[in-house]
Design an enzyme around this catalytic site. Sequence first.
Site, PDB file in Angstrom:
ATOM      1  N   ASP A 190      -6.975   8.815 -31.451  1.00  0.00           N
ATOM      2  CA  ASP A 190      -8.363   8.849 -31.892  1.00  0.00           C
ATOM      3  C   ASP A 190      -8.864   7.474 -32.313  1.00  0.00           C
ATOM      4  O   ASP A 190     -10.064   7.304 -32.580  1.00  0.00           O
ATOM      5  CB  ASP A 190      -8.543   9.841 -33.050  1.00  0.00           C
ATOM      6  CG  ASP A 190      -7.575   9.588 -34.187  1.00  0.00           C
ATOM      7  OD1 ASP A 190      -6.372   9.820 -33.986  1.00  0.00           O
ATOM      8  OD2 ASP A 190      -8.016   9.168 -35.269  1.00  0.00           O
TER       9      ASP A 190
ATOM     10  N   ARG B 175     -21.927  -0.439 -38.127  1.00  0.00           N
ATOM     11  CA  ARG B 175     -21.119  -0.981 -37.043  1.00  0.00           C
ATOM     12  C   ARG B 175     -21.728  -0.615 -35.708  1.00  0.00           C
ATOM     13  O   ARG B 175     -22.468   0.362 -35.590  1.00  0.00           O
ATOM     14  CB  ARG B 175     -19.674  -0.518 -37.148  1.00  0.00           C
ATOM     15  CG  ARG B 175     -19.431   0.963 -37.051  1.00  0.00           C
ATOM     16  CD  ARG B 175     -17.948   1.259 -37.185  1.00  0.00           C
ATOM     17  NE  ARG B 175     -17.635   2.638 -36.831  1.00  0.00           N
ATOM     18  CZ  ARG B 175     -16.407   3.124 -36.736  1.00  0.00           C
ATOM     19  NH1 ARG B 175     -15.364   2.338 -36.948  1.00  0.00           N
ATOM     20  NH2 ARG B 175     -16.200   4.386 -36.407  1.00  0.00           N
TER      21      ARG B 175
END
Length: 628
Positions: free
Chosen positions: A297, A206
């Site tokens: 997060d 990614r």
Amino acid sequence: MESSQCVSTALQRLTFNNTALKRLPVEDSADTRSRTVPGACFFRIRALQPLVRPTLVAQSESALALLGLSVQDVLTDPLSPEYLSGSRLLPGSEPAAHCYSGHQFGLFTGQLGDGAVMYLGEVESAAHGRWEIQAKGAGVTPFSRDGDGRKVLRSSIREFLCSEAMAALGIPSTRAATLVTSDLYVSRDPLNNGRRVPERCSVVLRLAPSFIRFGSFEIFLGRDEFSGLQGPSAGRLDIRAQLLDYVIETFYPCVQRAHSNRKNRNMAFFREVMMRIAKLVAQWQCVGFCHGVLNTDNMSILGLTLDYGPFGFMDRFDPDFVCNNSDKRGRYSYQAQPSVCRWNLARLAEALGSELDSAEAGAILDEFMPTYEAFYLSIMRKKLGLVRKEEEDDTELISDLLHLMHNTGADFTNTFRLLSHVPWPAEGDIERATVGPIVDLILEQCASIEELKVANEPTMGNRELAMILSMAQTNPVMFGMVADTAGVSQQLERMGRLKDLLETDQDELKIKQRDDWTRWVSQYRRRLARECDGTSDLSLIIKERLSVMNSTNPRVVLRNYIAQNAIQAAERGDFSEVRRPIVSRVLKVLEKPYSDAFGLEPSGGPIANEQTAYDSKPPAWAHRICIT
């Protein structure tokens, strides 16, 4: 050991400029055990953990292009499965794991960090700038806690597909370039029923300009009064300043150039982050996307959609839609997403602490909901083709539509797509006869009475429900106080709708639904008529309306059942669902230029049902899919 080929491949020629590791503190230690990593934003990884017989099974042409690569570049390189999975070191790559903390389901959890993700470096592309690349599922790091650092095929397929589908919809997102699977297996409990099964380890490559998140700044927090935990670098304000400078100078250069005063610069940065998050969540709401785990997060400091764990595109519109089995109280439901994002921004402000002016930060937080609502209303007007005028009553028109969609179990994506077929009001037309055909199409997308009964069953436990109903009879004052709370009010509304459904039958329901939809469509046509002020060319206004609606309302979204079909086939060793048929065709449609991808013509793209200008109706069981 590197390839002995005389001629280097495109992957081997990638240019790395690993700025984050140059600008931020990195722990370089032989101690790789699971532990707290203080005083550092990254941990350098010295030993790779190769997969067993890695195999490349999917790739995104558009994401690879951001790195200056083609699909052919990776397919013809015999080492690409190893390079792209973090099993073999790319020349110039500097593997590391990022340290961050976070608030999960409202509680501070102390150190988190990249427990299964390996930063490979930042690739410089002449055409597209610098992109951080990561191998998700590459093995253990000091942040793995009790995990094995691996990701399995089903979660990797979902991340790969949704990253690219979101980007193709024009929604800011991290990207997924490739998917590699292997003959390495780990044990998992996919159904959360205590039965563990072996699953194939897989890795998604990614990319994003940066994967720094709100939680990256929470590593400096002191001891939390509720959880008793603190960040791994608590009190290290020097590193916090260093991280903040890096983020602003690198990713917000306009803010950096505009302000010579540090505090003013930081406030401008915080306002820009607020604006990006407000716009992002508005875009989510307008395509019916639910993130599922909006912990701090999982919030990108750049305003990107980050970390595709549990997620879902709504089928039938339901403001209480939850796509995560672990979210029992609906903290991250569809309708809660805007308020949760504001809450997360408040946690970011706390983490930045003295770098911000607290009073001004509070004022910026107060701007969030109005800013979000303005973005949301702007997009929703486009979804309805209201492009010439902005009227105060538009908010009520949209609210009435959503309420009607909820009550009738209308499909979110298909309903908005179908509204472009609502005839423009013409003098002398007979309202009910004119709108009848489009109302028939909308009703085809609505739920049956049995499906609505299931959808409106109370989600509260029987014991809690019995206590509340008993209170209504024995202590009306107390009941009145309890009934006003969000959770109880929601359950009472469900019970009211269920009672009405139990007292009617399918024929009566359809008559009522037809009347309600006819009434709303008529209201919508009256609003359309006011788009024309009498001086403009009506044919141009009608053409503009259709163009805007068809470029804003997707006819294809990555529905959960489509992804699930691809996963089930892949787990049997059949990757054709990922590579070729329905799922890849969805991505192929989405990857077209935005205006073409959502064109009105029924044959304009290879969708599942090419006889319509909207997506095929999902099967009944699709609405029950909920991912953990």
